[in-house]
Write a protein that holds these residues in place. Structure first.
Motif, PDB file in Angstrom:
ATOM      1  N   ARG A  40     -40.793  79.279  68.543  1.00  0.00           N
ATOM      2  CA  ARG A  40     -41.981  79.141  69.406  1.00  0.00           C
ATOM      3  C   ARG A  40     -43.249  78.887  68.587  1.00  0.00           C
ATOM      4  N   CYS A  41     -44.092  78.060  69.169  1.00  0.00           N
ATOM      5  CA  CYS A  41     -45.397  77.781  68.573  1.00  0.00           C
ATOM      6  C   CYS A  41     -46.393  77.526  69.692  1.00  0.00           C
ATOM      7  N   ASN A  42     -47.660  77.784  69.421  1.00  0.00           N
ATOM      8  CA  ASN A  42     -48.715  77.510  70.402  1.00  0.00           C
ATOM      9  C   ASN A  42     -49.408  76.179  70.129  1.00  0.00           C
ATOM     10  N   LEU A  43     -48.955  75.433  69.123  1.00  0.00           N
ATOM     11  CA  LEU A  43     -49.490  74.092  68.862  1.00  0.00           C
ATOM     12  C   LEU A  43     -48.344  73.076  68.894  1.00  0.00           C
ATOM     13  N   HIS A  44     -48.708  71.798  68.778  1.00  0.00           N
ATOM     14  CA  HIS A  44     -47.721  70.723  68.967  1.00  0.00           C
ATOM     15  C   HIS A  44     -47.980  69.601  67.961  1.00  0.00           C
ATOM     16  N   CYS A  45     -48.023  69.939  66.677  1.00  0.00           N
ATOM     17  CA  CYS A  45     -48.435  68.968  65.651  1.00  0.00           C
ATOM     18  C   CYS A  45     -47.429  67.816  65.548  1.00  0.00           C
ATOM     19  N   PRO A  46     -47.892  66.577  65.685  1.00  0.00           N
ATOM     20  CA  PRO A  46     -46.936  65.454  65.627  1.00  0.00           C
ATOM     21  C   PRO A  46     -46.117  65.400  64.338  1.00  0.00           C
ATOM     22  N   PRO A  47     -46.704  65.669  63.150  1.00  0.00           N
ATOM     23  CA  PRO A  47     -45.857  65.600  61.927  1.00  0.00           C
ATOM     24  C   PRO A  47     -45.106  66.894  61.631  1.00  0.00           C
ATOM     25  N   CYS A  48     -45.097  67.826  62.557  1.00  0.00           N
ATOM     26  CA  CYS A  48     -44.443  69.125  62.305  1.00  0.00           C
ATOM     27  C   CYS A  48     -43.009  68.927  61.811  1.00  0.00           C
ATOM     28  N   ASP A  49     -42.658  69.662  60.759  1.00  0.00           N
ATOM     29  CA  ASP A  49     -41.280  69.561  60.262  1.00  0.00           C
ATOM     30  C   ASP A  49     -40.407  70.710  60.793  1.00  0.00           C
ATOM     31  N   THR A  57     -38.271  74.642  66.424  1.00  0.00           N
ATOM     32  CA  THR A  57     -38.776  75.950  66.855  1.00  0.00           C
ATOM     33  C   THR A  57     -39.558  75.898  68.153  1.00  0.00           C
ATOM     34  N   TRP A  58     -39.995  74.676  68.574  1.00  0.00           N
ATOM     35  CA  TRP A  58     -40.879  74.671  69.743  1.00  0.00           C
ATOM     36  C   TRP A  58     -40.752  73.466  70.671  1.00  0.00           C
ATOM     37  N   ASP A  59     -40.187  72.365  70.228  1.00  0.00           N
ATOM     38  CA  ASP A  59     -40.288  71.113  70.984  1.00  0.00           C
ATOM     39  C   ASP A  59     -39.233  71.056  72.103  1.00  0.00           C
ATOM     40  N   GLY A  68     -42.573  79.873  60.896  1.00  0.00           N
ATOM     41  CA  GLY A  68     -42.240  79.457  62.246  1.00  0.00           C
ATOM     42  C   GLY A  68     -42.184  77.956  62.324  1.00  0.00           C
ATOM     43  N   GLY A  69     -42.586  77.465  63.520  1.00  0.00           N
ATOM     44  CA  GLY A  69     -43.285  78.134  64.586  1.00  0.00           C
ATOM     45  C   GLY A  69     -44.550  78.902  64.159  1.00  0.00           C
ATOM     46  N   GLU A  70     -45.035  79.669  65.116  1.00  0.00           N
ATOM     47  CA  GLU A  70     -46.178  80.537  64.842  1.00  0.00           C
ATOM     48  C   GLU A  70     -45.699  81.982  64.976  1.00  0.00           C
ATOM     49  N   SER A 108     -49.008  81.153  58.938  1.00  0.00           N
ATOM     50  CA  SER A 108     -49.580  81.088  60.286  1.00  0.00           C
ATOM     51  C   SER A 108     -50.467  79.855  60.416  1.00  0.00           C
ATOM     52  N   ASN A 109     -50.644  79.412  61.669  1.00  0.00           N
ATOM     53  CA  ASN A 109     -51.541  78.268  61.868  1.00  0.00           C
ATOM     54  C   ASN A 109     -53.007  78.693  62.043  1.00  0.00           C
ATOM     55  N   GLY A 110     -53.279  79.975  61.932  1.00  0.00           N
ATOM     56  CA  GLY A 110     -54.666  80.433  61.906  1.00  0.00           C
ATOM     57  C   GLY A 110     -55.348  80.489  63.256  1.00  0.00           C
ATOM     58  N   PRO A 168     -54.838  75.976  59.249  1.00  0.00           N
ATOM     59  CA  PRO A 168     -55.481  75.379  60.418  1.00  0.00           C
ATOM     60  C   PRO A 168     -55.157  73.881  60.468  1.00  0.00           C
ATOM     61  N   LYS A 169     -55.031  73.366  61.675  1.00  0.00           N
ATOM     62  CA  LYS A 169     -54.571  71.987  61.811  1.00  0.00           C
ATOM     63  C   LYS A 169     -55.731  71.019  62.018  1.00  0.00           C
ATOM     64  N   THR A 170     -55.806  70.039  61.126  1.00  0.00           N
ATOM     65  CA  THR A 170     -56.835  68.995  61.171  1.00  0.00           C
ATOM     66  C   THR A 170     -56.130  67.641  61.053  1.00  0.00           C
ATOM     67  N   ALA A 196     -54.182  64.259  61.177  1.00  0.00           N
ATOM     68  CA  ALA A 196     -52.968  63.874  61.909  1.00  0.00           C
ATOM     69  C   ALA A 196     -52.199  65.087  62.398  1.00  0.00           C
ATOM     70  N   MET A 197     -52.263  66.186  61.638  1.00  0.00           N
ATOM     71  CA  MET A 197     -51.537  67.388  62.063  1.00  0.00           C
ATOM     72  C   MET A 197     -52.061  67.898  63.406  1.00  0.00           C
ATOM     73  N   GLY A 198     -53.373  67.784  63.597  1.00  0.00           N
ATOM     74  CA  GLY A 198     -53.964  68.354  64.797  1.00  0.00           C
ATOM     75  C   GLY A 198     -54.115  67.379  65.950  1.00  0.00           C
TER      76      GLY A 198
HETATM   77  S1  SF4 Z   1     -46.889  72.419  62.066  1.00  0.00           S
HETATM   78 FE1  SF4 Z   1     -46.933  74.635  62.404  1.00  0.00          FE
HETATM   79  S2  SF4 Z   1     -48.560  74.918  63.908  1.00  0.00           S
HETATM   80 FE2  SF4 Z   1     -48.004  72.781  64.002  1.00  0.00          FE
HETATM   81  S3  SF4 Z   1     -46.452  72.649  65.647  1.00  0.00           S
HETATM   82 FE3  SF4 Z   1     -45.368  72.892  63.672  1.00  0.00          FE
HETATM   83  S4  SF4 Z   1     -44.995  75.073  63.496  1.00  0.00           S
HETATM   84 FE4  SF4 Z   1     -46.623  74.795  65.040  1.00  0.00          FE
END
Ligand code: SF4
Length: 246
Positions: free
Chosen positions: A44-53, A57-59, A96-98, A123-125, A144-146, A148-150
């Motif tokens: 689980r995560c509360n964000l949805h970063c496009p390049p997340c590896d 855990t969340w998609d 994670g995830g977060e 953590s994603n902060g 923290p996500k900025t 392309a990550m954000g």
């Molecule tokens: S990069 Fe981190 S904060 Fe962003 S969606 Fe993936 S697990 Fe969540």
């Protein structure tokens, strides 16, 4: 005739969703690069970063999280981490995830209480550590996500000033660092502006080039390293990509 005890199903509140537990491997990023570590990756995560590896855990658009991150009893997670060498001189990195989404649960409390040795949290902060998390976790790696990550989440969801201020205080105490991802020079400038605007301690900032392979990491790294140094930040590798390990 002896019978093995039938394993009892743990109460839901004693479980956490676990995507993977692995190690020992060298921590690949940030100031603890090279340190032997066992990783516990929670779902689980509360964000949805496009390049997340770690999309497993969340998609939910791609994965059945019940299958990719099945619930596991906290005591079972501890046993698995210890079997891989957690404790003694090896870190346990909860990622994670977060992972801080779970910090108010009974299972999290059981996990932090029972794990031996030093615990690090990635953590994603966006969530401040509270209570036992604050006491028990030796080091927070805050990303923290900025850039392309954000790109997929609104700024107010990704950047929470009160939480950044909280982690900045922990960073001043030597208990946290900020680790940003940058793919190009404009993204380095966005990070520098965020560091300035939120008063983050410059000497506790790492910038990690965006890349999901040794080659793409190196290309981005060459593009940004000089400017990262000019801003007085540190530079993070991704050792696991270079070594071809997890
Ligand atoms: S990069 Fe981190 S904060 Fe962003 S969606 Fe993936 S697990 Fe969540």
């Amino acid at each position: 005739m002896s019978r093995s005890p039938v394993p009892s199903t743990p109460a839901r509140e004693d479980t956490l969703p676990v995507q993977e537990i692995f190690g020992p491997v060298p921590q690949g990023e940030g100031p603890y690069t090279g340190r032997a570590a066992v990783f516990v990756r929670l779902g689980r995560c509360n964000l949805h970063c496009p390049p997340c590896d770690s999309k497993l855990t969340w998609d939910t658009s791609r994965y059945d999280l019940g299958a990719t991150c099945p619930p596991r009893a906290a005591e079972d997670i501890v046993a698995a981490a210890v079997a891989l060498g957690a404790g003694d001189h090896r870190l346990t990195v909860i990622s994670g995830g977060e992972p801080l989404l779970w910090q108010r649960t009974r299972a999290w409390e059981m996990l932090l209480t029972a794990l031996p040795g030093k615990i690090h949290v990635e953590s994603n902060g966006t969530i401040s550590p509270t209570g036992l998390t604050r006491q028990r976790v030796a080091h927070f790696s805050v990303s923290p996500k900025t850039g392309a990550m954000g790109a997929a989440d609104p700024a107010k969801r990704r950047i929470v000033p009160s939480v950044l201020a909280d982690f900045a205080r922990l960073a001043e105490q030597g208990r946290a660092i900020f680790k940003f991802v940058a793919g190009d020079l404009p993204e380095v400038e966005e990070i520098a502006e965020l560091v300035r605007a939120h008063g983050l301690p410059q000497g506790r900032v790492w910038v990690m080039p965006l890349g999901d392979s040794a080659e793409s990491w190196e290309t981005a790294g060459r593009a940004v390293v000089e400017r990262v140094m000019e801003h007085g930040f540190h530079f993070s590798g991704r050792l696991h990509l270079a070594l071809g390990v997890r």
